[in-house]
Design a protein around this motif. Sequence first.
Motif, PDB file in Angstrom:
ATOM      1  N   UNK A 201      88.806  37.441  32.592  1.00  0.00           N
ATOM      2  CA  UNK A 201      87.817  37.089  31.572  1.00  0.00           C
ATOM      3  C   UNK A 201      87.369  35.646  31.724  1.00  0.00           C
ATOM      4  N   UNK A 202      86.141  35.475  32.178  1.00  0.00           N
ATOM      5  CA  UNK A 202      85.480  34.175  32.114  1.00  0.00           C
ATOM      6  C   UNK A 202      84.815  34.060  30.744  1.00  0.00           C
ATOM      7  N   UNK A 233      86.219  42.098  36.460  1.00  0.00           N
ATOM      8  CA  UNK A 233      86.035  40.819  35.781  1.00  0.00           C
ATOM      9  C   UNK A 233      84.916  40.951  34.756  1.00  0.00           C
ATOM     10  N   UNK A 234      84.909  40.038  33.785  1.00  0.00           N
ATOM     11  CA  UNK A 234      83.903  40.066  32.734  1.00  0.00           C
ATOM     12  C   UNK A 234      83.548  38.633  32.366  1.00  0.00           C
ATOM     13  N   UNK A 256      75.778  45.160  38.703  1.00  0.00           N
ATOM     14  CA  UNK A 256      77.142  45.306  39.229  1.00  0.00           C
ATOM     15  C   UNK A 256      78.167  44.480  38.457  1.00  0.00           C
ATOM     16  N   UNK A 257      77.728  43.696  37.475  1.00  0.00           N
ATOM     17  CA  UNK A 257      78.660  42.821  36.757  1.00  0.00           C
ATOM     18  C   UNK A 257      78.706  43.200  35.281  1.00  0.00           C
ATOM     19  N   UNK A 258      79.803  42.827  34.636  1.00  0.00           N
ATOM     20  CA  UNK A 258      79.975  43.062  33.209  1.00  0.00           C
ATOM     21  C   UNK A 258      79.807  41.738  32.471  1.00  0.00           C
ATOM     22  N   UNK A 259      78.737  41.638  31.708  1.00  0.00           N
ATOM     23  CA  UNK A 259      78.454  40.439  30.917  1.00  0.00           C
ATOM     24  C   UNK A 259      78.257  40.885  29.478  1.00  0.00           C
ATOM     25  N   UNK A 260      79.040  40.329  28.578  1.00  0.00           N
ATOM     26  CA  UNK A 260      78.997  40.731  27.171  1.00  0.00           C
ATOM     27  C   UNK A 260      78.509  39.569  26.311  1.00  0.00           C
ATOM     28  N   UNK A 261      77.499  39.850  25.494  1.00  0.00           N
ATOM     29  CA  UNK A 261      76.995  38.856  24.550  1.00  0.00           C
ATOM     30  C   UNK A 261      77.642  39.141  23.195  1.00  0.00           C
ATOM     31  N   UNK A 262      78.520  38.255  22.764  1.00  0.00           N
ATOM     32  CA  UNK A 262      79.307  38.489  21.559  1.00  0.00           C
ATOM     33  C   UNK A 262      78.706  37.857  20.316  1.00  0.00           C
ATOM     34  N   UNK A 263      77.605  37.110  20.481  1.00  0.00           N
ATOM     35  CA  UNK A 263      76.966  36.492  19.321  1.00  0.00           C
ATOM     36  C   UNK A 263      77.788  35.337  18.764  1.00  0.00           C
ATOM     37  N   UNK A 280      89.541  31.736  31.919  1.00  0.00           N
ATOM     38  CA  UNK A 280      88.923  30.490  32.385  1.00  0.00           C
ATOM     39  C   UNK A 280      87.623  30.278  31.622  1.00  0.00           C
ATOM     40  N   UNK A 281      87.251  29.024  31.467  1.00  0.00           N
ATOM     41  CA  UNK A 281      86.039  28.651  30.745  1.00  0.00           C
ATOM     42  C   UNK A 281      85.001  28.153  31.735  1.00  0.00           C
TER      43      UNK A 281
END
Length: 387
Positions: A201-202, A233-234, A256-263, A280-281
């Motif tokens: 998790x980035x 990875x996300x 191909x990537x997992x990107x989540x917008x959590x607000x 990691x940040x």
Amino acid sequence: MRLLVCTDTYPPLINGVSVVTALTVEGLRRRGWECLVVMPGMDARGIPHPPSDREVERLPAVSWHAYPDVRAALWQRHRVRALINEFHPDVVHCATEFVVGWYGRQEARRAGVPYTTSYHTDFSRYTASWGVPWLRRPVQSWIRYFHRHAARVFTPSVSARNDLRALGLRELEVWGRGVDVNLFRPRAGLDTTCADERPFRFLYVGRLAPEKNIELLIDAMALTQARHPDRAMVLDIVGDGPSREALTERAARQSTVTIRFLGAQDRQCALPRIYAEADAFVYASATETLGLVVLEAMAAGLPVIATPAGGIAEHLRDDINGLAYPTGDCGRCADAMSRMLTDALARVRLAKGARATAEQRSWDSELQRLDVSYREVLARSRESHGI
């Protein structure tokens, strides 16, 4: 001792300026100060008012269509004048260079009350990100004009102080480089060496706005995933702002990537957990005077991948508490993400270095320094008036 704080941003809106201003008010109240905050009222888009607070005065305000969270309390200067007359502050603090901060500056000068200012945001560097680079010099002129008569100008980094000195400003104090290491802390029992057994998790936390250069993080994430196609990875993106729609569309094109917008997330409850559960940040902004979220991530024991520009350069130590990459270099950012992904021993070492860095940035010591600084400003003002 009475302090009137004039600010254009304050909780429930969450950004670096509002958080630091609220922590300042809370800390000074604990030290015996009577603080009154003047801010724009919230709009009708569903942003809730905080619980009733007799020490917060909300002015009628309108939103800016391009950035709805920016509220302008137009034609309300008379209200600030009345508050100064009624509250009788010893010091007025102008936390922002926008409308309410301007009212506080002007009315403090009119009333002969010493006033201080904060320089949190380098708006002159924002101009390129927002597509109006020709405005940089006018913005610098405004910053110089706004701060030039302040009894003291607080700014959160040496680099920001040097920028102000270059504009000819004096009475500058580096202040506000604190983080709550009790609120933001590593998750107990989380073994970062086992990160390869689950999706890595980035994490990004901050406003979704052009100056943050989040596009680079999305592209670097795609490049990292392409280099490690079998590794789950996300990238979690926490925050809101005017670029959200464009960023969501950009992320959707990276199939191909997992990107989540959590607000936007609750700062006291949800955000500490989100930090602690990440590995990691990642950060791409080159315009920060402080980079509060970077310190929060370090407090949570997250290695930081960022560009060492502005205030961030004063916290980020390459290969000690994180990994640095050149400003705007997507490939080098992806290199750092790949190393974080694959080198578990380095990840653990950098996580410990990050936490150690944050522990040196106590809010209590910063607030004590601020208390002393305000009292110095007041004593100097009284001495100049023969009191």
